[in-house]
Design a protein around this motif. Structure first.
Motif, PDB file in Angstrom:
ATOM      1  N   ASP A  24      36.214  42.243  47.539  1.00 58.56           N
ATOM      2  CA  ASP A  24      35.589  42.756  46.454  1.00 58.56           C
ATOM      3  C   ASP A  24      34.679  43.910  46.994  1.00 58.56           C
ATOM      4  OD1 ASP A  24      35.241  41.735  43.104  1.00 58.56           O
ATOM      5  OD2 ASP A  24      34.223  43.665  44.010  1.00 58.56           O
ATOM      6  N   ARG A  32      28.408  40.268  44.611  1.00 59.52           N
ATOM      7  CA  ARG A  32      29.178  39.029  44.301  1.00 59.52           C
ATOM      8  C   ARG A  32      29.867  38.460  45.400  1.00 59.52           C
ATOM      9  NH1 ARG A  32      33.320  40.044  39.090  1.00 59.52           N
ATOM     10  NH2 ARG A  32      31.697  40.347  37.674  1.00 59.52           N
ATOM     11  N   SER A  52      43.616  42.037  41.111  1.00 59.04           N
ATOM     12  CA  SER A  52      42.975  41.233  40.242  1.00 59.04           C
ATOM     13  C   SER A  52      41.691  42.020  39.543  1.00 59.04           C
ATOM     14  CB  SER A  52      42.566  39.946  40.665  1.00 59.04           C
ATOM     15  OG  SER A  52      43.617  39.391  41.421  1.00 59.04           O
ATOM     16  N   VAL A  53      41.717  43.311  39.866  1.00 58.91           N
ATOM     17  CA  VAL A  53      40.429  43.867  39.490  1.00 58.91           C
ATOM     18  C   VAL A  53      40.389  44.240  38.012  1.00 58.91           C
ATOM     19  CG1 VAL A  53      40.357  45.326  41.503  1.00 58.91           C
ATOM     20  CG2 VAL A  53      41.651  46.227  39.536  1.00 58.91           C
ATOM     21  N   ASN A  54      39.105  44.743  37.235  1.00 55.14           N
ATOM     22  CA  ASN A  54      39.111  44.828  36.104  1.00 55.14           C
ATOM     23  C   ASN A  54      39.899  45.849  35.443  1.00 55.14           C
ATOM     24  OD1 ASN A  54      37.278  45.657  37.847  1.00 55.14           O
ATOM     25  ND2 ASN A  54      35.896  46.869  36.333  1.00 55.14           N
ATOM     26  N   THR A  55      40.266  45.616  33.859  1.00 56.69           N
ATOM     27  CA  THR A  55      41.113  46.967  33.201  1.00 56.69           C
ATOM     28  C   THR A  55      40.387  47.075  31.739  1.00 56.69           C
ATOM     29  OG1 THR A  55      42.761  44.986  32.595  1.00 56.69           O
ATOM     30  CG2 THR A  55      43.295  46.399  34.550  1.00 56.69           C
ATOM     31  N   SER A  77      45.825  41.226  37.437  1.00 55.92           N
ATOM     32  CA  SER A  77      45.185  41.932  36.076  1.00 55.92           C
ATOM     33  C   SER A  77      46.037  42.134  35.012  1.00 55.92           C
ATOM     34  CB  SER A  77      44.629  43.439  36.438  1.00 55.92           C
ATOM     35  OG  SER A  77      43.809  43.258  37.650  1.00 55.92           O
ATOM     36  N   THR A  78      45.408  41.979  33.760  1.00 55.20           N
ATOM     37  CA  THR A  78      46.263  42.318  32.469  1.00 55.20           C
ATOM     38  C   THR A  78      46.292  43.725  32.247  1.00 55.20           C
ATOM     39  OG1 THR A  78      45.008  40.295  31.433  1.00 55.20           O
ATOM     40  CG2 THR A  78      46.344  41.946  30.095  1.00 55.20           C
ATOM     41  N   GLU A  89      47.791  36.209  33.963  1.00 52.12           N
ATOM     42  CA  GLU A  89      47.065  34.992  34.470  1.00 52.12           C
ATOM     43  C   GLU A  89      46.586  34.543  32.793  1.00 52.12           C
ATOM     44  OE1 GLU A  89      46.142  33.043  36.736  1.00 52.12           O
ATOM     45  OE2 GLU A  89      45.804  31.784  35.007  1.00 52.12           O
ATOM     46  N   GLU A  96      38.459  30.753  29.957  1.00 50.40           N
ATOM     47  CA  GLU A  96      36.996  30.598  30.683  1.00 50.40           C
ATOM     48  C   GLU A  96      36.509  29.170  30.124  1.00 50.40           C
ATOM     49  OE1 GLU A  96      34.714  33.936  31.039  1.00 50.40           O
ATOM     50  OE2 GLU A  96      36.210  35.339  31.327  1.00 50.40           O
ATOM     51  N   CYS A 100      38.529  39.711  26.863  1.00 50.74           N
ATOM     52  CA  CYS A 100      40.104  40.128  26.845  1.00 50.74           C
ATOM     53  C   CYS A 100      40.754  40.334  25.558  1.00 50.74           C
ATOM     54  CB  CYS A 100      40.895  39.071  27.778  1.00 50.74           C
ATOM     55  SG  CYS A 100      40.475  39.134  29.408  1.00 50.74           S
ATOM     56  N   LYS A 103      39.970  43.727  23.972  1.00 55.99           N
ATOM     57  CA  LYS A 103      40.528  44.767  25.098  1.00 55.99           C
ATOM     58  C   LYS A 103      42.096  44.819  25.009  1.00 55.99           C
ATOM     59  CE  LYS A 103      40.630  43.322  29.458  1.00 55.99           C
ATOM     60  NZ  LYS A 103      41.989  43.195  30.059  1.00 55.99           N
ATOM     61  N   ARG A 129      30.538  38.636  27.916  1.00 53.20           N
ATOM     62  CA  ARG A 129      31.253  39.698  27.321  1.00 53.20           C
ATOM     63  C   ARG A 129      31.858  39.697  26.093  1.00 53.20           C
ATOM     64  NH1 ARG A 129      34.761  40.742  32.920  1.00 53.20           N
ATOM     65  NH2 ARG A 129      35.109  38.373  32.669  1.00 53.20           N
TER      66      ARG A 129
HETATM   67  N1  LIG Z   1      38.400  36.680  32.972  1.00 50.36           N
HETATM   68  C1  LIG Z   1      39.327  36.108  32.565  1.00 50.36           C
HETATM   69  O1  LIG Z   1      39.202  34.894  32.154  1.00 50.36           O
HETATM   70  C2  LIG Z   1      40.727  36.717  32.726  1.00 50.36           C
HETATM   71  C3  LIG Z   1      40.922  37.743  33.034  1.00 50.36           C
HETATM   72  N2  LIG Z   1      42.126  38.394  32.974  1.00 50.36           N
HETATM   73  C4  LIG Z   1      42.360  39.887  33.640  1.00 50.36           C
HETATM   74  O2  LIG Z   1      42.041  39.764  34.935  1.00 50.36           O
HETATM   75  C5  LIG Z   1      41.429  41.114  35.273  1.00 50.36           C
HETATM   76  C6  LIG Z   1      40.086  41.110  35.777  1.00 50.36           C
HETATM   77  O3  LIG Z   1      39.283  40.299  34.937  1.00 50.36           O
HETATM   78  P1  LIG Z   1      37.764  39.586  35.480  1.00 50.36           P
HETATM   79  O4  LIG Z   1      37.934  38.879  36.489  1.00 50.36           O
HETATM   80  O5  LIG Z   1      37.199  39.207  34.090  1.00 50.36           O
HETATM   81  O6  LIG Z   1      37.099  41.131  35.624  1.00 50.36           O
HETATM   82  P2  LIG Z   1      35.593  41.186  36.392  1.00 50.36           P
HETATM   83  O7  LIG Z   1      35.248  42.617  36.010  1.00 50.36           O
HETATM   84  O8  LIG Z   1      34.743  40.142  36.222  1.00 50.36           O
HETATM   85  O9  LIG Z   1      36.015  41.420  38.013  1.00 50.36           O
HETATM   86  C7  LIG Z   1      36.834  42.421  38.736  1.00 50.36           C
HETATM   87  C8  LIG Z   1      36.184  42.619  39.833  1.00 50.36           C
HETATM   88  O10 LIG Z   1      37.052  43.650  40.593  1.00 50.36           O
HETATM   89  C9  LIG Z   1      36.294  44.277  41.481  1.00 50.36           C
HETATM   90  N3  LIG Z   1      36.785  45.616  42.007  1.00 50.36           N
HETATM   91  C10 LIG Z   1      37.065  46.745  41.212  1.00 50.36           C
HETATM   92  N4  LIG Z   1      37.647  47.813  41.853  1.00 50.36           N
HETATM   93  C11 LIG Z   1      37.895  47.168  43.120  1.00 50.36           C
HETATM   94  C12 LIG Z   1      38.835  47.843  44.193  1.00 50.36           C
HETATM   95  N5  LIG Z   1      39.190  49.014  44.004  1.00 50.36           N
HETATM   96  N6  LIG Z   1      38.558  46.937  45.242  1.00 50.36           N
HETATM   97  C13 LIG Z   1      38.525  45.898  45.173  1.00 50.36           C
HETATM   98  N7  LIG Z   1      37.656  45.176  44.346  1.00 50.36           N
HETATM   99  C14 LIG Z   1      37.307  45.940  43.188  1.00 50.36           C
HETATM  100  C15 LIG Z   1      35.072  44.456  40.862  1.00 50.36           C
HETATM  101  O11 LIG Z   1      33.827  44.804  41.518  1.00 50.36           O
HETATM  102  C16 LIG Z   1      34.914  43.218  39.999  1.00 50.36           C
HETATM  103  O12 LIG Z   1      34.159  42.132  40.987  1.00 50.36           O
HETATM  104  C17 LIG Z   1      41.532  41.931  33.783  1.00 50.36           C
HETATM  105  O13 LIG Z   1      42.620  42.619  33.817  1.00 50.36           O
HETATM  106  C18 LIG Z   1      41.559  40.807  32.966  1.00 50.36           C
HETATM  107  O14 LIG Z   1      42.281  41.342  31.719  1.00 50.36           O
HETATM  108  C19 LIG Z   1      43.466  37.808  32.736  1.00 50.36           C
HETATM  109  C20 LIG Z   1      42.954  36.293  32.376  1.00 50.36           C
HETATM  110  C21 LIG Z   1      41.552  35.694  32.104  1.00 50.36           C
END
Ligand SMILES: NC(=O)C1=CN([C@@H]2O[C@H](COP(=O)(O)OP(=O)(O)OC[C@H]3O[C@@H](n4cnc5c(N)ncnc54)[C@H](O)[C@@H]3O)[C@@H](O)[C@H]2O)C=CC1
Ligand SMILES: O=C(O)[C@H]1O[C@H](OP(=O)(O)OP(=O)(O)OC[C@H]2O[C@@H](n3ccc(=O)[nH]c3=O)[C@H](O)[C@@H]2O)[C@H](O)[C@@H](O)[C@@H]1O
Length: 446
Positions: free
Chosen positions: A17, A22, A72-75, A114-115, A144, A148, A259, A262, A329
């Protein structure tokens, strides 16, 4: 990734990351300091970390050494430019793809975790295929579905795993390679292989259908309040029809989480971009009902407290978007608080897992009033009982189990009379609370 590492000791998993804080927290020797609170996660990390699970900020090295890369980054929803407020912001995805393209020296399987909007894989492929270093990339979509609060169980016992990829020999081999990882703990029948576009779209549609059920029952909760029907009885009656099913029919103050909103906004944007206005409007209504439900809850508090809450102390039980997580969120609590603060209410928040810093950050992000004003009007308490002295009302915003077993007799004696409870989650015992003397309102019942 922790669960994959836990279940597959022979696979080396490195989570990277750009956020150093983190990664530092993921490596903290005190497992209480992991950045995410999620039941069961601590034990999984404790077993796998240092064995075959590693957390690092050395992204280039991890890319170089990997056979498979999960993006798996944020979208998040775009906050600028074309599609602002609806489209998914793909800049983080693109940065990852460019990073992989720059570093990779041998063939890789790149997995969209990621979604993403349908057809994003094409963009990733274009970036990866135009590097000129003759590396072969196979792109898979593997969305995924965990929720949560129940993530570990959802992963260990997934209803299904979806893997989308090309039907070329290379694509088929990549799908099999990813499938074989999940087959370490899931029966093969639950692993669904599709084309990339079906997989990408299915993720958005699954979230849209889930959220739609909540908005449907929430819309009925408003009708129940007018008609003496009881929303739980209605939910049970319809849920016993096996075609409808009983799950995800809990009326609430509105869905939150990073999610649902979004992903539906994204679906709406995609439909519009193909000229499908009716489709877009249909799904947009799910969000509108959700906004309505949050506003309706705030309005009920205001009208019940004699149309003024100015200077009145209202205690919020819960700030997280659901129980068993510290994630806030898009939590309904943020918007209900904002509406009541506009009326000059004095709010005290108690949540067992959310920090004071997070609560203020959530409010400040709305930019409705100054940061000083937010801190003047809203206080955060560490004790559910200490916070209720001289309160006019308690509002339950998150369904934490501990709220059910609080000493409600004692709480009653501490509050001003009449003492109101507004249950946005329908978790408290109405007979008991009415018996104690509370004026008890809950969503979906008159
Ligand atoms: N949170 C959830 O329960 C779920 C999330 N998703 C999807 O998973 C994806 C991520 O969600 P979250 O984990 O909740 O987001 P988040 O925002 O908590 O984590 C994303 C991480 O990616 C890192 N990041 C960003 N750009 C980067 C790069 N270029 N290189 C390395 N790391 C980088 C960020 O620093 C952050 O720690 C989204 O697309 C979301 O829709 C899908 C299902 C469940
Ligand atoms: O893509 C995602 O991020 C995830 O979004 C949701 O998971 P999550 O948001 O973590 O949690 P949910 O259990 O779906 O709850 C979402 C919101 O709906 C509310 N809810 C849920 C169920 C219900 O009956 N009523 C209701 O109001 C919850 O309180 C919460 O605010 C989906 O359930 C997951 O399958 C998906 O992977």
């Amino acid at each position: 990734m922790s669960v994959i590492a836990f279940k597959c000791p022979d696979i080396r998993v490195t989570v990277v990351d750009i956020n150093q804080e983190r990664i530092k927290a993921w490596n903290d020797t005190d497992l209480e300091n992991l950045p995410i609170y999620e039941p069961g996660l601590k034990d999984i990390v404790a077993t796998a970390r240092g064995r075959n699970l590693f957390f690092s900020t050395d992204i280039d090295q991890a890319i170089d050494q990997a056979d498979m890369i999960f993006i798996s980054v944020n979208t998040p929803t775009k906050t600028y430019g074309k599609g602002k407020g609806q489209a998914a912001d793909l800049k983080y995805i693109e940065l990852c793809a460019r990073n992989i393209a720059r570093v990779a020296k041998d063939d890789k399987i790149v997995i969209e975790k990621s979604t993403l909007p349908v057809r994003t894989a094409q963009a990733i492929k274009n970036i990866l295929d135009n590097t000129g270093n003759h590396v072969n990339f196979e792109i898979l979509s593997n969305p995924e579905f965990l929720a949560e609060g129940t993530a570990i169980n959802d992963l260990l016992n997934a209803d299904r795993v979806l893997i989308g990829g090309d039907s070329t020999p290379g694509g088929e081999a990549a799908k099999q390679a990813l499938s074989s990882i999940y087959e370490n703990w899931l029966p093969k029948e639950r692993i669904l292989l599709t084309n990339v576009w079906s997989s990408e779209l299915s993720k958005l549609v699954a979230n849209a259908f889930l959220a739609q059920r909540i908005s449907s029952i929430n819309s009925i909760s408003a009708l129940c309040e007018k008609t003496d029907a009881n929303v739980d009885e209605v939910a049970k009656a319809i849920g016993l029809d096996s075609r409808i099913g009983p799950k995800f029919l809990n009326a609430s103050v509105g869905f939150g989480g990073s999610c649902f909103q979004k992903d539906i906004l994204n679906l709406v944007y995609i439909a519009k971009s193909y000229g499908l206005e009716e489709v877009a409007n249909y799904w947009d209504q799910v969000i509108k009902i959700n906004d309505y439900q949050k506003q309706r809850f705030a309005d009920t508090i205001l009208s019940t407290l004699y149309n003024t809450v100015a200077g009145k102390k209202i205690v919020f039980y819960g700030w997280a978007f659901k129980k068993d997580t510290n994630d806030t969120r898009e939590s309904a609590a943020i918007y209900v608080a904002d509406a009541l603060l506009e009326e000059q209410a004095e709010i005290v928040v108690y949540d067992p897992k959310v920090s004071e810093q997070q609560i203020y950050a959530d409010l400040d992000r709305l930019n409705t009033r100054s940061e000083q004003e937010n801190r003047r009007l809203l206080r955060v308490s560490k004790d559910p009982l200490d916070s209720v002295d001289d309160a006019h009302a308690i509002a339950v915003l998150t369904e934490w189990d501990e709220f059910k077993t609080l000493d409600w007799e004692k709480i009653y004696t501490k509050m001003l009379k009449p003492s109101f409870v507004f249950d946005g989650r329908r978790i408290l015992d109405s007979n008991k609370l009415n018996g104690i003397g509370f004026k008890y309102y809950r969503i979906g019942e008159s």
